[in-house]
Motif scaffolding. Structure first.
Motif, PDB file in Angstrom:
ATOM      1  N   HIS A 156       0.809  -1.327  -0.055  1.00 24.14           N
ATOM      2  CA  HIS A 156      -0.010   0.080  -0.189  1.00 24.14           C
ATOM      3  C   HIS A 156       0.962   1.094  -0.059  1.00 24.14           C
ATOM      4  N   LEU A 157       0.389   2.264  -0.767  1.00 25.98           N
ATOM      5  CA  LEU A 157       1.043   3.471  -0.882  1.00 25.98           C
ATOM      6  C   LEU A 157       1.757   4.197   0.478  1.00 25.98           C
ATOM      7  N   GLY A 158       0.665   4.526   1.411  1.00 22.88           N
ATOM      8  CA  GLY A 158       1.041   5.019   2.650  1.00 22.88           C
ATOM      9  C   GLY A 158       0.521   4.336   3.825  1.00 22.88           C
ATOM     10  N   ALA A 159       0.972   4.706   4.956  1.00 24.79           N
ATOM     11  CA  ALA A 159       0.658   3.931   6.302  1.00 24.79           C
ATOM     12  C   ALA A 159      -1.139   4.232   6.435  1.00 24.79           C
ATOM     13  N   GLU A 160      -1.443   5.288   6.083  1.00 16.31           N
ATOM     14  CA  GLU A 160      -2.662   5.366   6.108  1.00 16.31           C
ATOM     15  C   GLU A 160      -3.530   4.432   5.092  1.00 16.31           C
ATOM     16  N   ASP A 161      -3.188   3.892   4.074  1.00 22.32           N
ATOM     17  CA  ASP A 161      -3.846   2.846   3.297  1.00 22.32           C
ATOM     18  C   ASP A 161      -3.989   1.639   3.977  1.00 22.32           C
ATOM     19  N   ALA A 162      -3.159   1.338   5.101  1.00 22.32           N
ATOM     20  CA  ALA A 162      -3.437   0.063   5.416  1.00 22.32           C
ATOM     21  C   ALA A 162      -4.756  -0.689   5.652  1.00 22.32           C
ATOM     22  N   PRO A 163      -5.720   0.206   6.095  1.00 22.50           N
ATOM     23  CA  PRO A 163      -7.129  -0.514   6.331  1.00 22.50           C
ATOM     24  C   PRO A 163      -7.595  -0.957   4.766  1.00 22.50           C
ATOM     25  N   VAL A 164      -7.276  -0.295   3.893  1.00 24.96           N
ATOM     26  CA  VAL A 164      -7.663  -0.753   2.387  1.00 24.96           C
ATOM     27  C   VAL A 164      -7.033  -2.138   2.097  1.00 24.96           C
ATOM     28  N   LEU A 165      -5.970  -2.395   2.393  1.00 22.24           N
ATOM     29  CA  LEU A 165      -5.326  -3.771   2.380  1.00 22.24           C
ATOM     30  C   LEU A 165      -5.879  -4.817   3.199  1.00 22.24           C
ATOM     31  N   ASP A 166      -6.403  -4.403   4.384  1.00 19.50           N
ATOM     32  CA  ASP A 166      -7.103  -5.374   5.345  1.00 19.50           C
ATOM     33  C   ASP A 166      -8.299  -5.607   4.893  1.00 19.50           C
ATOM     34  N   LEU A 167      -9.064  -4.648   4.044  1.00 22.29           N
ATOM     35  CA  LEU A 167     -10.261  -5.073   3.515  1.00 22.29           C
ATOM     36  C   LEU A 167     -10.124  -6.089   2.280  1.00 22.29           C
ATOM     37  N   VAL A 168      -8.943  -5.784   1.542  1.00 19.86           N
ATOM     38  CA  VAL A 168      -8.837  -6.435   0.302  1.00 19.86           C
ATOM     39  C   VAL A 168      -8.264  -8.085   0.868  1.00 19.86           C
ATOM     40  N   ARG A 169      -7.714  -8.299   1.768  1.00 24.92           N
ATOM     41  CA  ARG A 169      -7.141  -9.427   2.386  1.00 24.92           C
ATOM     42  C   ARG A 169      -8.457 -10.240   2.841  1.00 24.92           C
ATOM     43  N   ALA A 170      -9.108  -9.303   3.729  1.00 27.41           N
ATOM     44  CA  ALA A 170     -10.466 -10.242   4.141  1.00 27.41           C
ATOM     45  C   ALA A 170     -11.336 -10.717   3.238  1.00 27.41           C
ATOM     46  N   VAL A 171     -11.470 -10.168   1.904  1.00 28.51           N
ATOM     47  CA  VAL A 171     -12.233 -10.760   1.129  1.00 28.51           C
ATOM     48  C   VAL A 171     -11.432 -11.943   0.327  1.00 28.51           C
ATOM     49  N   ALA A 172     -10.255 -11.824   0.267  1.00 25.49           N
ATOM     50  CA  ALA A 172      -9.455 -12.943  -0.019  1.00 25.49           C
ATOM     51  C   ALA A 172      -9.554 -14.271   0.658  1.00 25.49           C
ATOM     52  N   ALA A 173      -9.741 -13.942   2.090  1.00 22.80           N
ATOM     53  CA  ALA A 173      -9.844 -14.697   3.167  1.00 22.80           C
ATOM     54  C   ALA A 173     -11.254 -15.438   3.596  1.00 22.80           C
TER      55      ALA A 173
END
Length: 319
Positions: free
Chosen positions: A203-220
């Motif tokens: 992810h581009l910035g630390a503030e974007d981490a929740p977006v990555l969490d959502l993406v990975r939650a979808v994957a899992a």
């Protein structure tokens, strides 16, 4: 060049990244870096968009991919995932020969799908020319393969990629990384490899981490706010500047990353490309026109690094 990110996953790493290519190119430029690699999992779908975005921002694009090795068996564990995983390799393109070899490896991998495209170790060894190999800290054979198999995988890689093999290190503040950071120099010394620093960017910035969490939650297939929804949860996998990476890893791994980046200079061929002047045989019918053009259009030359020779225009035609 003081540092270059050699492992960045874009949104083309499906459900494993939140990095848009245009935003990536701008951020690399804003951080004052000269070059950056995009290394998606199992594909080169970002190659042309990344090349265009990087060139627009005055950044030198580096190309590569995270490639997963064929497991020893195709049995599933209790978690429903491959039971006998042996790990992944991060392959980076040095030149046109390396690009062709990486394309060959990834094309073959699509015929061996098992949760991911899979490559054989023998194929990697046979297509090593023009490539550099980085052992991923989180998914390399040194971490995922059974101890009895590690030497069988790592020693042939060290012999084949002499001077072009590296052991990745990064620090996202996760507990298991401590042991890996300690072991990496010992492993690199045994393989005559370098310790190479990255930040395994997703992810581009630390503030974007929740977006990555959502993406990975979808994957899992889990709720993003469920306890332990993602076992590697961290907000540190972002595109940070050279000073921050050096503060985390020290000068040695960062200097190695800069040296590697200097040697990774493959550029996509540019020039004029033309459709052929021939027409489809009339017996094929009008519906065959596009398939005929597709058959004859020199795509292998475009993407293989050899521009097609210009064709003379027919009278009254502009090419």
């Amino acid at each position: 060049m003081s540092f270059a990110h050699l492992r960045v996953h874009s949104t083309h790493s499906l459900l494993d990244s939140a990095v848009p290519l245009r935003g990536l190119a701008r951020r690399v430029r804003d951080l004052g870096m000269d070059a950056c690699a995009v290394t998606d999992s199992g594909n080169l779908c970002a190659l042309v968009p990344w090349w265009k975005a990087a060139k627009k921002e005055g950044v030198r694009p580096i190309f590569g991919a995270l490639t997963w090795l064929e497991p020893t068996t195709r049995e599933l564990g209790p978690d429903g995932l491959p039971k006998d995983e042996v790990g992944a390799l991060l392959l980076l393109v040095e030149d046109a020969a390396g690009y062709r070899n990486l394309c060959a490896l990834l094309s073959g991998a699509t015929r061996r799908m098992f949760f991911r495209p899979r490559i054989l170790l023998s194929e990697v060894l046979a297509h090593a020319a023009g490539l550099r190999c980085l052992l991923p800290m989180d998914a390399g054979p040194q971490r995922l393969a059974a101890p009895s198999l590690r030497a069988e995988i790592l020693e042939p890689l060290a012999e084949t990629f002499q001077g072009r093999l590296g052991v990745e290190v990064y620090d996202h503040g996760i507990g298991w990384e401590t042991a890996s950071l300690t072991e990496a120099p010992l492993l690199a010394a045994s393989l005559h490899a370098e310790v190479v620093g990255t930040n395994a960017v997703r992810h581009l910035g630390a503030e974007d981490a929740p977006v990555l969490d959502l993406v990975r939650a979808v994957a899992a297939k889990r709720a993003a706010d469920a306890p332990h929804a993602w076992r590697l949860r961290s907000d540190q996998a972002y595109l940070c500047d050279a000073a921050e990476v050096r503060a985390r890893l020290g000068d040695g791994p960062c200097n190695a990353a800069a040296r590697w980046a200097e040697g990774l200079r493959y550029a996509l061929p540019t020039g004029s490309f033309h459709f052929p002047r021939s027409d489809p045989p009339p017996e094929l019918g009008a519906e065959a026109t596009w398939s005929w053009l597709w058959t004859w259009f020199p795509l292998p030359r475009v993407f293989g690094g050899v521009p097609a020779p210009p064709l003379p225009a027919r009278e009254g035609e502009a090419w």
